[in-house]
Design an enzyme around this catalytic site. Structure first.
Site, PDB file in Angstrom:
ATOM      1  N   CYS A 113       0.813  -1.228   0.000  1.00  0.00           N
ATOM      2  CA  CYS A 113       0.000   0.000   0.000  1.00  0.00           C
ATOM      3  C   CYS A 113       0.844   1.276   0.000  1.00  0.00           C
ATOM      4  O   CYS A 113       0.331   2.346  -0.309  1.00  0.00           O
ATOM      5  CB  CYS A 113      -0.958   0.001   1.187  1.00  0.00           C
ATOM      6  SG  CYS A 113      -2.112  -1.372   1.131  1.00  0.00           S
ATOM      7  N   HIS A 249      -3.388   7.345   1.919  1.00  0.00           N
ATOM      8  CA  HIS A 249      -3.767   6.013   1.460  1.00  0.00           C
ATOM      9  C   HIS A 249      -5.159   5.715   2.019  1.00  0.00           C
ATOM     10  O   HIS A 249      -5.454   6.037   3.166  1.00  0.00           O
ATOM     11  CB  HIS A 249      -2.753   4.988   1.953  1.00  0.00           C
ATOM     12  CG  HIS A 249      -3.199   3.583   1.749  1.00  0.00           C
ATOM     13  ND1 HIS A 249      -3.657   3.136   0.528  1.00  0.00           N
ATOM     14  CD2 HIS A 249      -3.306   2.527   2.602  1.00  0.00           C
ATOM     15  CE1 HIS A 249      -4.010   1.871   0.645  1.00  0.00           C
ATOM     16  NE2 HIS A 249      -3.813   1.476   1.894  1.00  0.00           N
ATOM     17  N   ASN A 279     -10.059  -0.116  -0.438  1.00  0.00           N
ATOM     18  CA  ASN A 279      -8.599  -0.031  -0.375  1.00  0.00           C
ATOM     19  C   ASN A 279      -8.024  -0.623  -1.670  1.00  0.00           C
ATOM     20  O   ASN A 279      -8.104  -1.828  -1.886  1.00  0.00           O
ATOM     21  CB  ASN A 279      -8.106  -0.808   0.854  1.00  0.00           C
ATOM     22  CG  ASN A 279      -6.586  -0.787   0.992  1.00  0.00           C
ATOM     23  OD1 ASN A 279      -5.866  -0.389   0.081  1.00  0.00           O
ATOM     24  ND2 ASN A 279      -6.098  -1.224   2.139  1.00  0.00           N
TER      25      ASN A 279
HETATM   26  N1  COA Z   1     -18.527  -8.039   9.114  1.00  0.00           N
HETATM   27  C1  COA Z   1     -19.013  -8.215  10.352  1.00  0.00           C
HETATM   28  N2  COA Z   1     -18.244  -8.457  11.417  1.00  0.00           N
HETATM   29  C2  COA Z   1     -16.923  -8.536  11.208  1.00  0.00           C
HETATM   30  C3  COA Z   1     -16.339  -8.360   9.934  1.00  0.00           C
HETATM   31  C4  COA Z   1     -17.200  -8.118   8.873  1.00  0.00           C
HETATM   32  N3  COA Z   1     -16.745  -7.938   7.620  1.00  0.00           N
HETATM   33  N4  COA Z   1     -15.006  -8.493  10.050  1.00  0.00           N
HETATM   34  C5  COA Z   1     -14.740  -8.723  11.341  1.00  0.00           C
HETATM   35  N5  COA Z   1     -15.899  -8.769  12.044  1.00  0.00           N
HETATM   36  C6  COA Z   1     -16.089  -9.005  13.466  1.00  0.00           C
HETATM   37  C7  COA Z   1     -14.935  -9.763  14.088  1.00  0.00           C
HETATM   38  O1  COA Z   1     -15.050 -11.146  13.867  1.00  0.00           O
HETATM   39  C8  COA Z   1     -15.082  -9.392  15.542  1.00  0.00           C
HETATM   40  O2  COA Z   1     -16.099 -10.168  16.091  1.00  0.00           O
HETATM   41  P1  COA Z   1     -15.925 -10.772  17.582  1.00  0.00           P
HETATM   42  O3  COA Z   1     -15.781  -9.561  18.470  1.00  0.00           O
HETATM   43  O4  COA Z   1     -17.190 -11.538  17.747  1.00  0.00           O
HETATM   44  O5  COA Z   1     -14.681 -11.601  17.516  1.00  0.00           O
HETATM   45  C9  COA Z   1     -15.579  -7.957  15.469  1.00  0.00           C
HETATM   46  O6  COA Z   1     -16.122  -7.767  14.151  1.00  0.00           O
HETATM   47  C10 COA Z   1     -14.488  -6.938  15.710  1.00  0.00           C
HETATM   48  O7  COA Z   1     -13.383  -7.314  14.909  1.00  0.00           O
HETATM   49  P2  COA Z   1     -12.106  -6.454  14.814  1.00  0.00           P
HETATM   50  O8  COA Z   1     -11.123  -7.093  13.876  1.00  0.00           O
HETATM   51  O9  COA Z   1     -11.628  -6.103  16.193  1.00  0.00           O
HETATM   52  O10 COA Z   1     -12.723  -5.134  14.136  1.00  0.00           O
HETATM   53  P3  COA Z   1     -12.050  -3.771  13.881  1.00  0.00           P
HETATM   54  O11 COA Z   1     -12.851  -2.714  14.484  1.00  0.00           O
HETATM   55  O12 COA Z   1     -10.568  -3.805  14.161  1.00  0.00           O
HETATM   56  O13 COA Z   1     -12.223  -3.621  12.313  1.00  0.00           O
HETATM   57  C11 COA Z   1     -10.885  -3.835  10.328  1.00  0.00           C
HETATM   58  C12 COA Z   1     -11.636  -4.567  11.433  1.00  0.00           C
HETATM   59  C13 COA Z   1     -10.255  -4.866   9.410  1.00  0.00           C
HETATM   60  C14 COA Z   1     -11.878  -2.997   9.551  1.00  0.00           C
HETATM   61  C15 COA Z   1      -9.839  -2.928  10.982  1.00  0.00           C
HETATM   62  O14 COA Z   1      -9.085  -3.650  11.904  1.00  0.00           O
HETATM   63  C16 COA Z   1      -8.884  -2.321   9.976  1.00  0.00           C
HETATM   64  O15 COA Z   1      -9.256  -1.484   9.189  1.00  0.00           O
HETATM   65  N6  COA Z   1      -7.595  -2.709  10.063  1.00  0.00           N
HETATM   66  C17 COA Z   1      -6.557  -2.140   9.244  1.00  0.00           C
HETATM   67  C18 COA Z   1      -6.779  -2.564   7.840  1.00  0.00           C
HETATM   68  C19 COA Z   1      -5.771  -2.010   6.961  1.00  0.00           C
HETATM   69  O16 COA Z   1      -5.533  -0.833   6.987  1.00  0.00           O
HETATM   70  N7  COA Z   1      -5.200  -2.894   6.172  1.00  0.00           N
HETATM   71  C20 COA Z   1      -4.344  -2.579   5.134  1.00  0.00           C
HETATM   72  C21 COA Z   1      -3.208  -1.749   5.548  1.00  0.00           C
HETATM   73  S1  COA Z   1      -2.839  -0.916   4.137  1.00  0.00           S
END
Ligand code: COA
Length: 322
Positions: A113, A249, A279
């Site tokens: 990214c 980004h 993304n």
């Molecule tokens: N739909 C519904 N629920 C979802 C889900 C989805 N698509 N994806 C994850 N969940 C659930 C998880 O299973 C978890 O459930 P649980 O509490 O029962 O275990 C809950 O939502 C919270 O998950 P978590 O991973 O803590 O959520 P989050 O608030 O961190 O959001 C992302 C997840 C991926 C959106 C976030 O972590 C993120 O944006 N991370 C960085 C991503 C990124 O920038 N990546 C590339 C770098 S360039």
């Protein structure tokens, strides 16, 4: 002393739009969760026969037209992608052939990214040191091909697209500085394993698809991007108020908002495309830049900060006067 100045931008998004509602049919997710946790409402997905080079060619030709240049003016192509058409040759070489150019330097950059910021930093150094006069810098991805469409933690996040800029030698200011970093100790938090034997945690999982520890990446991204803002301002002797536009980004609206807060910038001074593009990895910054320039929010003379964080980990920034 010469600078590298941005003389044109272009972008391209595949025709097919995939909404959050469509994802509800694939995995256990819902539109509300995706919007609230990421800001994403839709993403574009390439057609079966559409390649990274195909979408990059559209973006590159648009950038050349905007710069008033023809392909034969280009003497350097730097192509940032994590989803090249082939293992080799570089997609930059494939694009070079499409554009009908012969002989100029052309290579790919793999910094996920942060790829476009790396590519821009490299092209800037070529131009400042007299190694090139007119560079085509591209970020293009077909991430839909490496997304695991059964993994709700990742499949809702990514999209396909391409962006390009033309950078030219100039006496007046253009790019002021670029700051490029990596720390391979975090490789396993966000990666594409080669095959089922290539998982450090010992899990049996299919190779070839994006694997991510979402909330660890989120924490690192937010903290690291805050630090790179300080590093960039300090290197240029600037204050937060000197920044006119942030072009980040586009991974998650919450990460973008945290960086804007760090800069005391209201979201109105941030180019945000994540809701429509998702993304798109190396393509997200040149896509957003092109949107902000074509809709005339970003004007000539504005001070623009680009920043990115991604797999590696890699992270970086570029400060430029448009
Ligand atoms: N739909 C519904 N629920 C979802 C889900 C989805 N698509 N994806 C994850 N969940 C659930 C998880 O299973 C978890 O459930 P649980 O509490 O029962 O275990 C809950 O939502 C919270 O998950 P978590 O991973 O803590 O959520 P989050 O608030 O961190 O959001 C992302 C997840 C991926 C959106 C976030 O972590 C993120 O944006 N991370 C960085 C991503 C990124 O920038 N990546 C590339 C770098 S360039």
């Amino acid at each position: 002393m010469s600078f590298a100045r941005l003389s044109g931008t272009g972008s391209y998004l595949p025709e097919r739009v995939m909404t959050n509602a469509e994802l509800e049919a694939l995995v256990d997710t819902n539109d509300e969760w995706i919007r609230e946790r990421t800001g994403i409402q839709q993403r574009h997905i390439v057609g079966d026969d559409e390649t990274t080079c195909d979408i990059a060619e559209h973006a590159a030709r648009r950038a050349l037209t905007a710069a008033g240049r023809s392909p034969s003016d280009v003497d350097l192509i730097v192509f940032a992608t994590t989803t090249p058409d082939r293992i080799f040759p570089a997609t930059a070489c494939l694009l070079q052939a499409r554009l009908g150019i012969h002989g100029c330097t052309a290579f790919d950059v793999q910094a996920v990214c942060t790829g476009f910021v790396y590519a821009l930093g490299i092209a800037d150094r070529f131009i400042r040191t007299g190694g090139a006069r007119c560079a085509l810098v591209v970020g293009a991805e077909t991430l839909s091909r490496i997304v695991d469409w059964t993994d709700r933690g990742t499949c809702v996040l990514f999209g396909d697209g391409a962006g390009a800029v033309v950078l030219e030698e100039s006496k007046g200011a253009g790019i002021h500085s670029t700051h490029l970093h990596a720390d391979g100790h975090y490789a396993d938090l966000l990666h594409v394993p080669r095959d089922s034997t290539d998982d450090p945690a010992g899990n049996e999982m299919p190779g070839g698809y994006i694997r991510m520890k979402g909330n660890e990446v989120f924490r690192m991204a937010t903290n690291t991007l805050g630090r790179i803002v300080d590093e960039t301002l300090l290197a240029n002797g600037l204050e937060k108020r000197d920044i006119d536009w942030l072009v980040p980004h586009q991974a998650n609206i919450r990460i973008i908002a945290a960086t804007a807060r760090k800069l005391n910038l209201p979201l109105e001074r941030v180019i945000v495309t994540v809701e429509r593009h998702g993304n798109t990895s190396a393509a997200s910054i040149p896509l957003a830049l092109d949107v902000g320039i074509r809709d005339e929010r970003i004007q000539r003379g504005d001070m623009v900060l680009l920043e990115a964080f991604g797999g590696g980990f890699t992270w970086g920034s570029a400060l430029l006067t448009y």
